[in-house]
Each structure stands twice: as C-alpha cells, then as structure tokens.
Design a protein around this motif. Structure first.
Motif, PDB file in Angstrom:
ATOM      1  N   HIS A  13       0.839   6.752   0.763  1.00 20.71           N
ATOM      2  CA  HIS A  13      -0.484   6.082   0.716  1.00 20.71           C
ATOM      3  C   HIS A  13      -1.011   5.932   2.128  1.00 20.71           C
ATOM      4  O   HIS A  13      -0.253   5.853   3.094  1.00 20.71           O
ATOM      5  CB  HIS A  13      -0.392   4.732  -0.014  1.00 20.71           C
ATOM      6  N   ARG A  21      -6.163  -6.692   2.424  1.00 18.15           N
ATOM      7  CA  ARG A  21      -5.456  -7.314   1.295  1.00 18.15           C
ATOM      8  C   ARG A  21      -6.316  -8.427   0.733  1.00 18.15           C
ATOM      9  O   ARG A  21      -7.190  -8.979   1.383  1.00 18.15           O
ATOM     10  CB  ARG A  21      -4.134  -7.888   1.809  1.00 18.15           C
ATOM     11  N   ALA A  41      -6.530   0.057  11.321  1.00 16.93           N
ATOM     12  CA  ALA A  41      -5.550   0.135  10.236  1.00 16.93           C
ATOM     13  C   ALA A  41      -4.788  -1.181  10.160  1.00 16.93           C
ATOM     14  O   ALA A  41      -4.754  -1.958  11.123  1.00 16.93           O
ATOM     15  CB  ALA A  41      -4.570   1.279  10.472  1.00 16.93           C
ATOM     16  N   GLY A  42      -4.168  -1.404   9.023  1.00 14.73           N
ATOM     17  CA  GLY A  42      -3.346  -2.596   8.848  1.00 14.73           C
ATOM     18  C   GLY A  42      -1.875  -2.238   8.851  1.00 14.73           C
ATOM     19  O   GLY A  42      -1.482  -1.197   9.389  1.00 14.73           O
ATOM     20  N   GLY A  43      -1.070  -3.109   8.255  1.00 19.52           N
ATOM     21  CA  GLY A  43       0.368  -2.879   8.214  1.00 19.52           C
ATOM     22  C   GLY A  43       1.031  -3.291   9.524  1.00 19.52           C
ATOM     23  O   GLY A  43       0.456  -4.008  10.337  1.00 19.52           O
ATOM     24  N   THR A  44       2.226  -2.794   9.750  1.00 17.41           N
ATOM     25  CA  THR A  44       3.000  -3.212  10.929  1.00 17.41           C
ATOM     26  C   THR A  44       2.966  -2.189  12.072  1.00 17.41           C
ATOM     27  O   THR A  44       3.027  -2.571  13.237  1.00 17.41           O
ATOM     28  CB  THR A  44       4.479  -3.442  10.533  1.00 17.41           C
ATOM     29  N   THR A  45       2.838  -0.911  11.735  1.00 15.72           N
ATOM     30  CA  THR A  45       2.889   0.107  12.810  1.00 15.72           C
ATOM     31  C   THR A  45       1.859  -0.133  13.907  1.00 15.72           C
ATOM     32  O   THR A  45       2.169   0.021  15.090  1.00 15.72           O
ATOM     33  CB  THR A  45       2.726   1.526  12.213  1.00 15.72           C
ATOM     34  N   PRO A  46       0.626  -0.542  13.556  1.00 15.53           N
ATOM     35  CA  PRO A  46      -0.377  -0.679  14.628  1.00 15.53           C
ATOM     36  C   PRO A  46      -0.169  -1.883  15.549  1.00 15.53           C
ATOM     37  O   PRO A  46      -0.881  -2.010  16.545  1.00 15.53           O
ATOM     38  CB  PRO A  46      -1.698  -0.819  13.872  1.00 15.53           C
ATOM     39  N   ARG A  82      -6.636  -4.713  -3.713  1.00 16.56           N
ATOM     40  CA  ARG A  82      -6.876  -4.244  -2.351  1.00 16.56           C
ATOM     41  C   ARG A  82      -8.326  -3.769  -2.259  1.00 16.56           C
ATOM     42  O   ARG A  82      -8.935  -3.383  -3.275  1.00 16.56           O
ATOM     43  CB  ARG A  82      -5.962  -3.070  -1.998  1.00 16.56           C
ATOM     44  N   LYS A 113       9.345   7.472   6.671  1.00 12.67           N
ATOM     45  CA  LYS A 113       8.084   8.202   6.456  1.00 12.67           C
ATOM     46  C   LYS A 113       8.301   9.717   6.475  1.00 12.67           C
ATOM     47  O   LYS A 113       7.346  10.484   6.299  1.00 12.67           O
ATOM     48  CB  LYS A 113       7.073   7.842   7.553  1.00 12.67           C
ATOM     49  N   ALA A 142      -4.534   3.899   4.197  1.00 15.04           N
ATOM     50  CA  ALA A 142      -5.445   2.775   3.932  1.00 15.04           C
ATOM     51  C   ALA A 142      -4.846   2.057   2.720  1.00 15.04           C
ATOM     52  O   ALA A 142      -3.647   1.789   2.710  1.00 15.04           O
ATOM     53  CB  ALA A 142      -6.873   3.256   3.733  1.00 15.04           C
ATOM     54  N   SER A 143      -5.660   1.806   1.677  1.00 15.39           N
ATOM     55  CA  SER A 143      -5.048   1.280   0.449  1.00 15.39           C
ATOM     56  C   SER A 143      -5.293   2.251  -0.691  1.00 15.39           C
ATOM     57  O   SER A 143      -5.666   1.864  -1.823  1.00 15.39           O
ATOM     58  CB  SER A 143      -5.587  -0.119   0.129  1.00 15.39           C
ATOM     59  N   GLY A 162      -2.495   4.374   9.068  1.00 16.53           N
ATOM     60  CA  GLY A 162      -1.044   4.451   8.971  1.00 16.53           C
ATOM     61  C   GLY A 162      -0.741   5.185   7.677  1.00 16.53           C
ATOM     62  O   GLY A 162      -1.641   5.675   6.993  1.00 16.53           O
ATOM     63  N   MET A 163       0.537   5.241   7.346  1.00 14.31           N
ATOM     64  CA  MET A 163       0.920   5.885   6.092  1.00 14.31           C
ATOM     65  C   MET A 163       2.186   5.229   5.566  1.00 14.31           C
ATOM     66  O   MET A 163       3.123   4.966   6.341  1.00 14.31           O
ATOM     67  CB  MET A 163       1.181   7.387   6.303  1.00 14.31           C
ATOM     68  N   GLY A 164       2.209   4.958   4.286  1.00 18.94           N
ATOM     69  CA  GLY A 164       3.409   4.394   3.683  1.00 18.94           C
ATOM     70  C   GLY A 164       4.406   5.492   3.361  1.00 18.94           C
ATOM     71  O   GLY A 164       4.068   6.682   3.353  1.00 18.94           O
TER      72      GLY A 164
END
Ligand code: 6PG
Length: 252
Positions: free
Chosen positions: A156, A80, A46-51, A186, A209, A158-159, A150-152
């Motif tokens: 959302h 991205r 997964a991307g984003g910051t949580t991982p 994306r 979240k 993934a994307s 993750g989850m926004g």
C-alpha cells in the motif's frame, strides 16, 4: 545499484540513514527549483514512521535556510481518522518533526480533515481546496511539485490498500473509506492525483518491504498488480525511488 530512465530514478543506499539523507537532498532541490515569490511550490507529506528521520533532517537549521519555505504550501497525501493532536495523526507527526521548526505561516499548511463526521464531504472539500490552490498540469488536474510516499510491506501507499476500491478510483482525486485490514477509516490521495505530480519520491527502508519493493520495480516473483504502489506511474513527472539495501535485497 542505481539506475534510471527519464521518468524513474532508482537510488539504493547502504543504510536507512543514507537513504534518508538522499531523500532530503532531493526534497530540497525540488522545492528550491519550484518555489519563488511569484510561484509557491506545493508538497504533499507522507505519514507513517519512515519519514520521521527525513522530516527531522529537513527541520535542521541548515536545511531550513536551504529551502524557501515561506514560498511552499504543505499538503498531506493521506490521514488517519483521528484528531490532529492524536499520536496516530500524520499531521501531528509532521508538525512535531518538521512544521513547528519551519518559517511558515499556518495558512501555508493544509491538514487533511480525516476525523470529520461526514468523511465523504470532507474529502470532497479537501479535493476542492487542492483544485483551487494547486496550479493545474497539462491534463487539467492539480499538479503538485512533489508528493512524498512511503510503502507498506503489503505494497500500500498513501492509504491505498490492496483489494480495496480506492485503488481503482479514477474520478475522485481525494477519497475516504473504511479500510478492512485496519478496521479504521482513512482519507487519501488517489492514483490520478498522485500520477499527475511533477515529482514523487518513494522513501522505502527495511527488509519487511523487500517483496513489495521488488514488485514496485517490476522484479521478483510476486505479480505487480498485487501491490498498489506499482500503480504510481507519473503522466509526465519524475518518480524517484530511494531505498536502503534491506528493502532492495530482492531487487538486485
Ligand atoms: C500512513 C502512510 C503510509 C505509510 C506506509 C509505510 O499513513 O501510514 O501514509 O502509506 O507510508 O504505511 O509506513 P512506515 O513508514 O511506518 O513503514
């Protein structure tokens, strides 16, 4: 509060750090169970910051030796539309926090080409690569051993963003599209591919979240269909939802 049925296991930890440790142990167990000389396991990051914290934990020497990384293939659930050396790149983030610290060969890592001029063709190529390299599950689709998600705050994952056609995509396994809320393109796994996985781990932390997390678990006021993450319903795999208390505050 923890709870599970056969297909979904919920773990709520007191802090983000504890949730990250729990997710790291799950990743190690799943990859150890699924990997051998004869059979590589396939994970999508997964991307984003949580991982970030999860990848840093997995990159620690102790974890590195716990997992047969030379027998693991690394994919990406979304990316991205930036070069891989861009600070926004999910591949770049995973490379810095995890991949550069692992005993794996470059050919074991499959970055998502989300910065190509013809994104549609690039998404089709990535899907073809998955189909050629990942063993098929009972439904004839590539069945990854583990997809990290993750989850926004908008639900959302993934994307796959709320209100977009990508959420309803049932034919393509990988798609690319312009995301209005981001103003950017994306590339992403679609739900048919996600739901074909043997295991999915959602790692969700932070009070922003909470509404989406409650909907994910079928609780809270907001209708579940407003939050794409609720469409992760594995055909015959196991969904692990790992949260901290802040994200789970509407779940109790
Ligand atoms: C991405 C991710 C995305 C992410 C959520 C949550 O490319 O951004 O794959 O789905 O998991 O946006 O992001 P945070 O972990 O930063 O809250």
């Amino acid at each position: 509060m923890n709870g599970s049925d056969d297909s979904r296991k919920l773990t709520i930890e007191p802090t983000p750090e504890a949730a990250t440790r729990t997710a790291a142990e799950l990743v190690k167990t799943i990859l150890c169970d699924g990997s051998s000389e004869q059979r590589h396991s396939h994970i999508a990051l997964a991307g984003g910051t949580t991982p970030h914290g999860l990848y840093q934990l997995l990159a620690k020497q102790s974890a590195v030796t716990d997992v047969p990384w030379p027998n693991v293939e690394v994919w990406f659930g979304d990316e991205r539309d930036v070069p891989h050396d861009d600070v926004e790149s999910n591949y770049g983030m995973a490379q810095r926090t995890l991949l550069d610290h692992l005993p794996i060969r470059p050919e074991q890592v499959h970055p998502m080409p989300a910065d190509k001029a013809d994104l549609s063709a690039a998404a089709a190529e990535y899907e073809q690569s998955l189909r050629q390299n990942v063993p098929a599950g009972p439904e004839g689709m590539p069945q990854l051993d583990l997809i990290l998600l993750g989850m926004g705050a908008d639900g959302h994952t993934a994307s796959l963003f709320p209100g977009t056609d990508a959420v309803d995509e049932q034919d393509k396994l990988v798609t690319s599209y312009f995301v209005p809320v981001l103003g950017r393109n994306r590339m992403t796994f679609t739900f048919p591919l996600i739901n074909a996985a043997r295991n999915v781990i959602f790692l969700i932390t932070g009070s922003d979240k909470a509404a989406a997390a409650a909907a994910l678990l079928g609780k809270g006021e907001a209708p579940q269909e407003e939050f794409p993450a609720g469409r992760v319903q594995l055909s015959d795999g196991t969904l692990f939802v790992v949260m901290d208390e802040s994200a789970a505050r509407n779940v109790h």
